[in-house]
Design a protein around this motif. Structure first.
Motif, PDB file in Angstrom:
ATOM      1  N   ARG A  18      37.931  30.624 -21.966  1.00  0.00           N
ATOM      2  CA  ARG A  18      37.987  30.889 -20.556  1.00  0.00           C
ATOM      3  C   ARG A  18      38.645  29.480 -19.895  1.00  0.00           C
ATOM      4  NH1 ARG A  18      34.554  29.479 -16.001  1.00  0.00           N
ATOM      5  NH2 ARG A  18      35.078  30.669 -14.057  1.00  0.00           N
ATOM      6  N   PRO A  19      39.744  29.555 -19.427  1.00  0.00           N
ATOM      7  CA  PRO A  19      40.216  28.259 -18.706  1.00  0.00           C
ATOM      8  C   PRO A  19      39.312  27.498 -17.559  1.00  0.00           C
ATOM      9  CG  PRO A  19      41.803  29.930 -18.520  1.00  0.00           C
ATOM     10  CD  PRO A  19      40.630  30.567 -18.976  1.00  0.00           C
ATOM     11  N   MET A  20      39.114  26.051 -17.814  1.00  0.00           N
ATOM     12  CA  MET A  20      38.240  25.362 -16.988  1.00  0.00           C
ATOM     13  C   MET A  20      38.958  24.286 -16.255  1.00  0.00           C
ATOM     14  SD  MET A  20      35.440  27.052 -16.885  1.00  0.00           S
ATOM     15  CE  MET A  20      34.353  25.832 -16.393  1.00  0.00           C
ATOM     16  N   GLU A  21      38.514  23.709 -15.279  1.00  0.00           N
ATOM     17  CA  GLU A  21      38.876  22.400 -14.682  1.00  0.00           C
ATOM     18  C   GLU A  21      37.746  21.433 -14.360  1.00  0.00           C
ATOM     19  OE1 GLU A  21      41.839  20.970 -11.063  1.00  0.00           O
ATOM     20  OE2 GLU A  21      41.515  23.124 -11.343  1.00  0.00           O
ATOM     21  N   SER A  22      38.163  20.248 -14.451  1.00  0.00           N
ATOM     22  CA  SER A  22      36.823  19.134 -14.135  1.00  0.00           C
ATOM     23  C   SER A  22      37.752  18.010 -13.989  1.00  0.00           C
ATOM     24  CB  SER A  22      36.006  19.014 -15.174  1.00  0.00           C
ATOM     25  OG  SER A  22      35.253  17.945 -14.825  1.00  0.00           O
TER      26      SER A  22
END
Length: 411
Positions: A238-242
């Protein structure tokens, strides 16, 4: 009251002067103010340059004398003009030096030689830059000869007429139908021969799907390498961003039975049916090390003998869209996630009308014989090389601009 004395009080500092004598002559570099208007312009000597003759010693014949007295035909009325206009059927013999000049230097097997005073000739050394090791010299000569042969083969004329193209196509069908397996051999392994041939065809069953190839630096999951893990072939990324950094969250099922049951239900499903929900739990995060947008030499290949009867025997392939290399992301407690999911519930639902239309458009590439003509009629290519189909702007490199999902925004 006692006075404290230091060691420095016992030292007497004496300074001796060493005056320099005056210079015997005035300095040469004197700053004399000069008006720039006094300087002469470069055009001042143009007249002198034009009047000065150049010392060029050139004779009237420009170094190539031509003695016209050797041809009698030019001076006599009834002279023989065979020397000036020879018979093409009976040409005079050429001098060996002239015959060498008329030849093609690229066809000579031996390199050009430099004549010496002793009568022997020494070949010219290959052109090698300075500070190179000697073991590469012979290799360079071999590479030059091979490159020259390749250039000769590329320079051969190719017939691109309509009749020649039809003959080439027909020859391909003839070669495929009259293939002798006994004449085929493995290019690297001696003694390995072909026992069966397949027709290479696009796999229409999975052509509408987009496949990416992921490579892990280490085996994912918490189990050791020598332990079999049936959950790995049904994991979720699952693509994530932080904080502006993009990465992938990796999910697996808790038990092996859940993964096996999920795969059995997935293969047994029919169109329009729904199955129960399967829970995938978060394992860890991975970050991308390398992304290859074009994978021209790797495919999904299925060798089908035609036993099922749904399609004939053949080697069915599907291209890979992208290839990525992943490594474990270092865990940081200060990372702020936009939407962190610990558990993902997956279930199969029926496709919507938009999804079916998108799938049919992708499948038409290998099913519809008039796919190229219909695409030219529907899509209009602008000056930047982008096609506008269905409200999505697709560039020539395959990237989509619009509602392409989170994967399109990340990669």
């Amino acid at each position: 009251m006692s006075l404290r004395k230091s060691k420095l009080d016992l030292l007497v500092r004496v300074r001796y002067s060493n005056p320099l004598p005056a210079p015997p002559c005035p300095p040469k570099l004197v700053d004399i103010p000069t008006n720039p208007l006094r300087y002469a312009q470069p055009t001042f000597i143009n007249v002198v340059t034009n009047d000065t003759p150049l010392p060029m010693i050139v004779d009237a014949e420009c170094g190539m004398p031509l003695d016209l007295g050797r041809w009698e035909y030019l001076w006599e009325e009834n002279g023989n003009d065979d020397t000036l206009n020879p018979d093409p059927d009976n040409l005079p013999s050429l001098d060996p030096k002239d015959r060498l000049l008329l030849g093609d230097p690229s066809t000579y097997a031996t390199p050009y030689t430099i004549p010496t005073t002793s009568g022997t000739s020494t070949p010219l050394p290959p052109h090698v830059p300075w500070l190179r090791k000697t073991e590469y010299l012979s290799r360079e000569g071999v590479q030059r000869t091979s490159s020259s042969h390749e250039s000769k083969q590329l320079l051969q004329p190719i017939n691109v007429s309509h009749e020649a193209q039809l003959q080439t196509i027909e020859a391909g069908f003839t070669a495929s139908t009259s293939l002798d397996l006994s004449t085929l051999s493995h290019p690297n392994k001696t003694g390995v021969t072909a026992i069966q041939s397949y027709d290479v065809l696009p796999d229409a069953d999975i052509w509408a799907n987009a496949y990416d190839l992921f490579r892990f630096n280490e085996r994912p999951g918490e189990r050791p390498i020598d332990t079999e893990d049936p959950r790995l072939d049904c994991a979720i990324l699952r693509p994530m961003e932080s904080d502006g950094d993009h990465f992938l969250a990796y999910y697996l099922t808790k038990e092996d039975a859940d993964a096996l049951e999920f795969k059995e239900e997935r293969f047994a499903l029919k169109s329009g049916e729904e199955n129960r929900t399967t829970a995938f739990h978060f394992v860890r995060d991975y970050e991308t090390v390398k992304i290859e947008q074009e994978v021209p030499n790797e495919f999904l290949l299925v060798l089908d003998n035609g036993d099922a009867g749904e399609r004939g025997p053949g080697a069915y392939y599907k291209n890979i869209e992208r290839k990525m290399t992943l490594k474990k992301k270092r865990m940081n407690q200060n990372d702020t996630y936009a939407d962190k999911w610990q558990v993902v519930h997956i279930s199969h639902v029926a496709m919507s009308s938009d999804e079916l239309e998108e799938r049919n458009e992708a499948l038409a590439e290998v099913v519809d014989p008039l796919y190229l003509f219909s695409r030219d009629a529907e899509g209009e290519v602008d000056a930047d090389g982008e096609v506008d189909i269905g409200g999505i702007e697709i560039g020539t490199e395959g990237d989509a601009e619009g509602d392409g999902g989170i994967m399109a925004e990340i990669f």
